[in-house]
Write an enzyme that holds these catalytic residues in place. Structure first.
Site, mmCIF file in Angstrom:
data_model
loop_
_atom_site.group_PDB
_atom_site.id
_atom_site.type_symbol
_atom_site.label_atom_id
_atom_site.label_comp_id
_atom_site.label_asym_id
_atom_site.label_seq_id
_atom_site.Cartn_x
_atom_site.Cartn_y
_atom_site.Cartn_z
ATOM 1 C CD GLU B 52 -1.445 -2.422 2.171
ATOM 2 O OE1 GLU B 52 -0.596 -2.441 1.856
ATOM 3 O OE2 GLU B 52 -2.687 -3.691 1.665
ATOM 4 C CG PHE B 114 -9.323 -10.340 11.428
ATOM 5 C CD1 PHE B 114 -8.268 -10.487 11.267
ATOM 6 C CD2 PHE B 114 -9.538 -9.965 9.978
ATOM 7 C CE1 PHE B 114 -6.935 -11.111 10.664
ATOM 8 C CE2 PHE B 114 -8.544 -10.143 8.961
ATOM 9 C CZ PHE B 114 -7.413 -11.226 9.073
ATOM 10 C CD GLN B 115 -6.423 -7.860 7.547
ATOM 11 O OE1 GLN B 115 -8.096 -7.784 6.473
ATOM 12 N NE2 GLN B 115 -6.146 -7.851 6.601
ATOM 13 C CE LYS B 164 -17.115 -6.216 3.220
ATOM 14 N NZ LYS B 164 -16.646 -7.303 3.307
ATOM 15 C CG MET B 482 22.705 12.079 3.279
ATOM 16 S SD MET B 482 23.985 13.589 1.906
ATOM 17 C CE MET B 482 23.217 13.977 0.751
#
Lengths: 187, 591
Positions: B52, B114-115, B164, B482
Site C-alpha cells: 500500500e 479483525f483488521q 463495510k 548520505m
C-alpha cells in the site's frame, strides 16, 4: 587540528534577537468549529503535535441548528508563536473562525468552579464566611462538609482555592475559561 | 442528477464524476464491495500495487506529473497503516491525494475487530483532512468534498474511511455540482495593495533574488510561464528549492541552480547577500535556511504563499502576500508593465558581476576518473542522453537524489518527482509507476541508490504487470551514501550499519521479475549502456557501479550559514577542510 579561520563576522539578524527576547504572554482564543466527530481531537492534536501550550480549554455547542461549537483556549507564547497558532487553527478544515480575544481588545473571562471542603466547628464556619465574601453559593452540604459553587476570573478562583486549603480543601472541579469580547460586535 | 445505488457504487460514480481515470490500490476484506463495483470498469482503471505504500507514492507520482488529484484505495487495518508513510509524504510536499480506506462495519468499530484500526485517529496528523463515513446519506457529499479539499488551497492528502456496511447500504447519489464547502474557502487572489508594494520594492532593489519553491509547480504550468516572464522582465537572478526545480528552466540565463544544504555556491551566497528576497511558493525549510539567525541578514523579504500559516512561520518577513502563486505572479507581471517599472540596471549589473565571481568557484565541479564512474558524471551523461526526449525523473532519497537535483537540468515543471519534506526512501520506483500511468509514451527514470531501491523493490512486479517501461537507474556505491557521508563528517568515519551488505545481483533481480538488467562499472561503456537502457521498451534495472566514497558537495554543514559552505576538497571556504572539525557540537544535534 586544522587551521579553521572563522568566517567573517556578519551583522546579527534583526530577527534572531527579536525572537529570543520576546516575552511569553497568555492569549485567549475563541474558535468556532463544526460540531463533528473528531474536531476536538484535531484541535488538541494540533497543540500537542506542534508543541504549543494549553492552559485552559472549554468546548460546547453554541448553535444547535448549525452544528457549531465554540472552543475557548487559553494558551501562552510569544506574539509570533500565538499568531502562528491562530493560522494553524484556521488551516483546519472544520474551523470557521478564530479570534484572538487578547489582541482584539477588551473581553470578559469567566470560569466556574465547584470546591469541596471538609471540616467541623470553626473551620467549617470560616469556609462558609469566606465563600460568602467571594460570592460563592453552597450547592451541597453535610454536617461535616460544604461544596461551594463559584464563578469568576481564573485568578479569583485560584485565590479562593488557596484560602480553602487550610480550612479543609478536599477537591476542586473547574470548567476552564469561557470568554467573550466586550462591546456590541460578535467574533 | 441523483440516482439510487450502493455506497460502493457511489465511490466509483464519484471517481468518474471527478474525472479520475486511474487509481492505485490493493484489495482486502473491508473494501471488497468497492472492488466489486470496480470489476471490469470501463472508465476507472485500477493499478494493483504490491504494497500500500507503493499505492500512495504511485498516486503522488501520478498527481505531481499530471496536476490532477492522485487516488488510492486500500483496505482497513494494515492496508491503512501501510499507506501512512505515503500520506505523510504527500502532506509535507503538498501533493493532492484522495485515499479511500475500507473500515470494519460500524457496529464492530471500537471492538478490536479483525483488521480494525482507528484510521481517522492514526491519519489525523498526516492528512490535510479525514473523514469517517458513518451514514450512507453523508457519503456522496464527503466524496466530492474530499476532492475539493485535496486540490484547493495548499494541496494535500485526504482520507475517507468507509465502513463495510456503508459500502453495502443503498442511498441517493448526488453529483459534484451542488457541493460547496461550508468552511474551507482558501484565498487565491493576493491583496492588490500588497502586490503593488511588492512591485515597488522590486523596482527599488539593488541586489534582488527570486527564491521559488514547489508552490509554483502546484499552481500549474501557467504559473511557471509567469515566473519566467517576470524574471525576464526584471532581469533578477532566480534560485529554487528541491521541490521547485523546473519552474524556471535550468538552461535559463538567470538560473543560479538549486539553493540550500546541497545548493550551489552562487545561489546560497546570493541568498545571504541579497537586499530583497522574493519567496514564491517556498516555505523556508531548514534544508534551505541553514543557521536561522544568520539567514540572509541584510535583506527585506517578500513571501508569497497560499498558506497563511507558512508566512512568518520560521523567518519573519517584511511583506506577506497570501494567494495562489499563479494569480499573484500574474498581477505582478501586469503591474510591473502597466506602472512602467524598471529594474535598477546599474545596480543589477554590479550584482551579476558578483554572482559571476561566486559562479567561478564552480561548486558543482568534481574530479572525473577514467577508471571508476563518478556519480555526478553518471547523472550528467544521463541528462545529456535523455534531455531531448519526453523525460520524467523520479528519485529515492540520499546522495543520488542530491546529485540528480544538481546535475540533471530541468527545463519544464512537473518533470521532477522527489520526496523533499519527508525524505522517504522507497519513493522513486512507485512514483515512476504513477508517472508512467499518467504519461504512457514518456521516458520515466527513477534515479535510485542501491539501498533505497530495496525499500519498495516489490513494485517491479507492478511495472511488469502493466507493461510500464520504467527505468531504475541505480547509483550503486555499496553504501547508504548520505548516512556514510554524515558519519564521515560527524562521527569519525565510523560507518555504523551504513554498508550495503549482501546486495542482490540487480541484473538477475531484474530478470527474475521479468525485466531487463544492465550493469556498468566502466566509464568508457557508460553512454552505450545508458542508450541501451533508453532503447529497451520494458522495465529496466540499471546497476551503475560508482565511486564508493564520493561525497556530495557543495554542502552547508548543519548549524552553519549560507556563506559557510563546504566545497569539494581543496576549494572550500576555509582553505583545507577537516570535515569532522567543521561542524560544532550544536550543529551535530541537528539533522
Amino acid at each position: 587540528m586544522n587551521a579553521l579561520t572563522p568566517p567573517p563576522a556578519s551583522p546579527p539578524s534583526p530577527y534572531s534577537s527579536a525572537l529570543a527576547t520576546s516575552n511569553t504572554e497568555p492569549h485567549t482564543l475563541s474558535v468556532l468549529v463544526d460540531n463533528e466527530p473528531g474536531v476536538l481531537a484535531r484541535v488538541v492534536g494540533l497543540f500537542a503535535g506542534r508543541g504549543y501550550n494549553i492552559e485552559s480549554l472549554t468546548v460546547a455547542e453554541v448553535a444547535h441548528a448549525e452544528h457549531q461549537s465554540r472552543i475557548t483556549i487559553v494558551t501562552s507564547g510569544t506574539p509570533e508563536a500565538v499568531e502562528q497558532i491562530r493560522h494553524q487553527l484556521e488551516r483546519l478544515v472544520p474551523v470557521h473562525r478564530v479570534t484572538d480575544l487578547t489582541i482584539k481588545g477588551h473581553f470578559v473571562e469567566r470560569e466556574l468552579a465547584m470546591v469541596k471542603v471538609r471540616g467541623k466547628g470553626e473551620n467549617r464556619m470560616e469556609a462558609l464566611r469566606l465563600s460568602e465574601a467571594f460570592r460563592g453559593r453552597v450547592v451541597d452540604a453535610t454536617t461535616e462538609s460544604f461544596t461551594f459553587e463559584l464563578t469568576g476570573s481564573p485568578s479569583k478562583i485560584d485565590q479562593f482555592v488557596e484560602l480553602m486549603r487550610p480550612v479543609g480543601l478536599v477537591e476542586v472541579s473547574r470548567t476552564g475559561v469561557a470568554a467573550i469580547s466586550r462591546g456590541p460586535d460578535g467574533m | 442528477m441523483s440516482r439510487q445505488m450502493t455506497g460502493a457504487e457511489m465511490v466509483v460514480a464519484a471517481l468518474e464524476d471527478q474525472g479520475v481515470d486511474t487509481i492505485f490500490g490493493y484489495p482486502g476484506g473491508a473494501v471488497l464491495p468497492i472492488y466489486d463495483a470496480l470489476f471490469q470498469h470501463p472508465n476507472v482503471k485500477h493499478v494493483l500495487v504490491r504494497h500500500e505504500q507503493g499505492a500512495g507514492h504511485a498516486a503522488e507520482g501520478y498527481a505531481r506529473s499530471s496536476g490532477k488529484v492522485g487516488v488510492l484505495l486500500v483496505t482497513s487495518g494494515p492496508g491503512a497503516t501501510n499507506a501512512v508513510t505515503a500520506l505523510t509524504d504527500a502532506l509535507l510536499d503538498s501533493i493532492p491525494l484522495v485515499c479511500i480506506t475500507g473500515q470494519v462495519p460500524t457496529h464492530l468499530i471500537g471492538s478490536d475487530a479483525f483488521q480494525e484500526c482507528d484510521t481517522t485517529g492514526i491519519t489525523r496528523h498526516c492528512t490535510k483532512h479525514n473523514y469517517l463515513v458513518r451514514r450512507i446519506e453523508d457519503l456522496p457529499r464527503i466524496l466530492h468534498e474530499a476532492f475539493w479539499v485535496a486540490s484547493h488551497g495548499r494541496p494535500g492528502p485526504v482520507v475517507i474511511d468507509i465502513p463495510k456496511d456503508v459500502q453495502f447500504a443503498s442511498g441517493t447519489y448526488v453529483g459534484p455540482q451542488n457541493i460547496v464547502h461550508r468552511t474551507y474557502q482558501p484565498v487565491v487572489k493576493g491583496e492588490m495593495d500588497r502586490i503593488r508594494q511588492a512591485v515597488a520594492m522590486m523596482a527599488a532593489a539593488k541586489r534582488p533574488v527570486f527564491y521559488t519553491g514547489g508552490g509554483v509547480i502546484n499552481a500549474g504550468p501557467e504559473a511557471s510561464k509567469l515566473l519566467r516572464e517576470l524574471v525576464a522582465l526584471t532581469g533578477f537572478p532566480v534560485t529554487s528549492t528541491l521541490m521547485g526545480l523546473g519552474a524556471y528552466p535550468a538552461s535559463g540565463p538567470n538560473w543560479l541552480g538549486m539553493l540550500g544544504m546541497h545548493g550551489t555556491y552562487e545561489a546560497n551566497h546570493v541568498m545571504h547577500d541579497c537586499d530583497l528576497m522574493i519567496a514564491v511558493g517556498a516555505r523556508f525549510d531548514d534544508r534551505i535556511t541553514g543557521r536561522l539567525d544568520a539567514f540572509s541578514p541584510g535583506s527585506q523579504k517578500i513571501h508569497i504563499d497560499i498558506d497563511p500559516s507558512s508566512i512568518n512561520k520560521v523567518v519573519k518577513v517584511d511583506l506577506g502576500i497570501v494567494g495562489d502563486c499563479g494569480f499573484v505572479l500574474d498581477d505582478m507581471v501586469r503591474l510591473w508593465r502597466s506602472e512602467g517599472h524598471g529594474a535598477d540596471r546599474a545596480a543589477l549589473a554590479d550584482w551579476w558581476e558578483r554572482i559571476e565571481g561566486w559562479r567561478r568557484r564552480n561548486s558543482l565541479g568534481f574530479t572525473n576518473s577514467r577508471t571508476t564512474i563518478k556519480p555526478q558524471h553518471a547523472i550528467r551523461r544521463l541528462y545529456e542522453l535523455t534531455k531531448d526526449r519526453d523525460t520524467y525523473i523520479t528519485t529515492e532519497v540520499g546522495q543520488h537524489q542530491m546529485w540528480a537535483a544538481q546535475h540533471y537540468g530541468f527545463d519544464k515543471p512537473n518533470r521532477w518527482m522527489t520526496s523533499g519534506g519527508l525524505g522517504t526512501m522507497g519513493y522513486g520506483l512507485p512514483a515512476a509507476i504513477g508517472v508512467q500511468m499518467a504519461h504512457p509514451g514518456a521516458l520515466v527514470i527513477d534515479v535510485a541508490g542501491e539501498a533505497s531501491i530495496l525499500m519498495n523493490m516489490q513494485e517491479m512486479s507492478t511495472a511488469l504487470q502493466y507493461r510500464l517501461p520504467v527505468k531504475v537507474f541505480i547509483l550503486n556505491n555499496s553504501y547508504m551514501g548520505m548516512v556514510r557521508q554524515w558519519q564521515e563528517l560527524l562521527h569519525g568515519s565510523r560507518y555504523s550499519e551504513s554498508y550495503s551488505e549482501a546486495l542482490p545481483d540487480f541484473v538477475k533481480l531484474a530478470e527474475a521479475y521479468g525485466g531487463v538488467g544492465i550493469r556498468c562499472d566502466d566509464p568508457g561503456e557508460l553512454d552505450a549502456a545508458i542508450l541501451r537502457m533508453i532503447d529497451t521498451p520494458r522495465p529496466v534495472i540499471f546497476d551503475c557501479v560508482v565511486e564508493r566514497e564520493e561525497n556530495c558537495f557543495p554542502m552547508i554543514p548543519s548549524g552553519k550559514a549560507h556563506n559557510e559552505m563546504l566545497l569539494p576538497t581543496g576549494i572550500d571556504d576555509w582553505g583545507a577542510p577537516d570535515l569532522g572539525a567543521v561542524i560544532d557540537e550544536k550543529g551535530k544535534m541537528l539533522v
